[in-house]
Design a protein around this motif. Structure first.
Motif, mmCIF file in Angstrom:
data_model
loop_
_atom_site.group_PDB
_atom_site.id
_atom_site.type_symbol
_atom_site.label_atom_id
_atom_site.label_comp_id
_atom_site.label_asym_id
_atom_site.label_seq_id
_atom_site.Cartn_x
_atom_site.Cartn_y
_atom_site.Cartn_z
ATOM 1 N N SER A 1 0.845 -1.195 0.000
ATOM 2 C CA SER A 1 0.000 0.000 0.000
ATOM 3 C C SER A 1 0.877 1.240 0.000
ATOM 4 N N PHE A 2 0.276 2.351 -0.392
ATOM 5 C CA PHE A 2 0.943 3.646 -0.334
ATOM 6 C C PHE A 2 -0.117 4.710 -0.131
ATOM 7 N N GLU A 3 0.274 5.812 0.486
ATOM 8 C CA GLU A 3 -0.676 6.892 0.761
ATOM 9 C C GLU A 3 -0.811 7.846 -0.412
ATOM 10 N N LEU B 1 4.611 4.224 2.015
ATOM 11 C CA LEU B 1 4.672 2.907 1.376
ATOM 12 C C LEU B 1 4.826 1.824 2.445
ATOM 13 N N VAL B 2 4.007 0.770 2.356
ATOM 14 C CA VAL B 2 4.080 -0.353 3.297
ATOM 15 C C VAL B 2 4.052 -1.651 2.503
ATOM 16 N N LEU C 1 9.759 7.399 -0.965
ATOM 17 C CA LEU C 1 10.547 6.727 -1.992
ATOM 18 C C LEU C 1 10.564 7.624 -3.223
ATOM 19 N N LEU C 2 11.748 7.861 -3.750
ATOM 20 C CA LEU C 2 11.888 8.644 -4.973
ATOM 21 C C LEU C 2 12.654 7.809 -5.991
ATOM 22 N N LEU D 1 15.398 6.569 -0.469
ATOM 23 C CA LEU D 1 14.461 6.059 0.525
ATOM 24 C C LEU D 1 14.703 6.826 1.812
ATOM 25 N N ALA D 2 13.632 7.284 2.443
ATOM 26 C CA ALA D 2 13.762 7.996 3.715
ATOM 27 C C ALA D 2 12.722 7.464 4.693
#
Length: 182
Positions: A55-57, A72-73, A86-87, A107-108
């Protein structure tokens, strides 16, 4: 021109137009932010039957250039990964040169909960002999605020940065920077 030939042309025209329309429609989906978000939502649904929750928001950008995901999960096979941001910024045209060129992969806010350790002792790490059909070039790899949950307490990494290339000559890391937390 005979009537039979003309009829065959008219009969073949719709399937040929459909064959041309499908790649154009896919390209339009990949190149637009709304199409990219729709494709990503479809991917989350396709992963579910395989026992993977994804999933992602929010998403911004598109799959043919710069894409940013937040919230992101990933959950599956006793592993959970949460990523705040995530970029991915890449150049699809490089594929024509048999190369995957990523300008930036960042990634942060990463939290990784791996599966529980087995009762056996740790097995030595074995790096497989990779033969990639395409060369890989990552100009900017950046990982920030990474936490890996472990039985004896979390392992925290403040920042890892590098540029990476992988081809038939092997793996090359350049400008490697590391900062542990605490």
């Amino acid at each position: 021109m005979s009537g039979g030939r003309m009829r065959w042309r008219w009969l073949l025209m719709p399937p040929l137009l459909l064959l041309l329309a499908l790649p154009v429609a896919l390209l339009a989906l990949l190149a637009s932010s709304s199409g990219t978000e729709w494709l990503l939502r479809q991917a989350t649904e396709l992963a579910r039957p395989a026992g993977i929750e994804l999933s992602f928001e929010h998403s911004a950008g598109n799959m043919l250039g710069k894409l940013e995901l937040s919230g992101l999960v990933f959950e599956g096979v006793d592993t959970r990964v949460q990523i705040d941001r995530l970029l991915l910024d890449w150049q699809p045209r490089a594929l024509f040169d048999r190369r995957v060129h990523v300008r930036a992969f960042e990634l942060a806010g990463v939290r990784l909960t791996p599966p529980a350790a087995s009762e056996r002792g740790p097995e030595p790490l074995q790096i497989p002999d990779l033969r990639l059909p395409l060369a890989l070039q990552v100009d900017r790899l950046l990982l920030e605020q990474v936490v890996i949950e472990q039985p004896d307490g979390p392992l925290a990494v403040e920042r890892i940065a590098a540029s990476v290339s992988l081809d038939e000559g092997g793996l090359v890391l350049r400008d490697l920077q590391f900062a542990g937390a605490g």
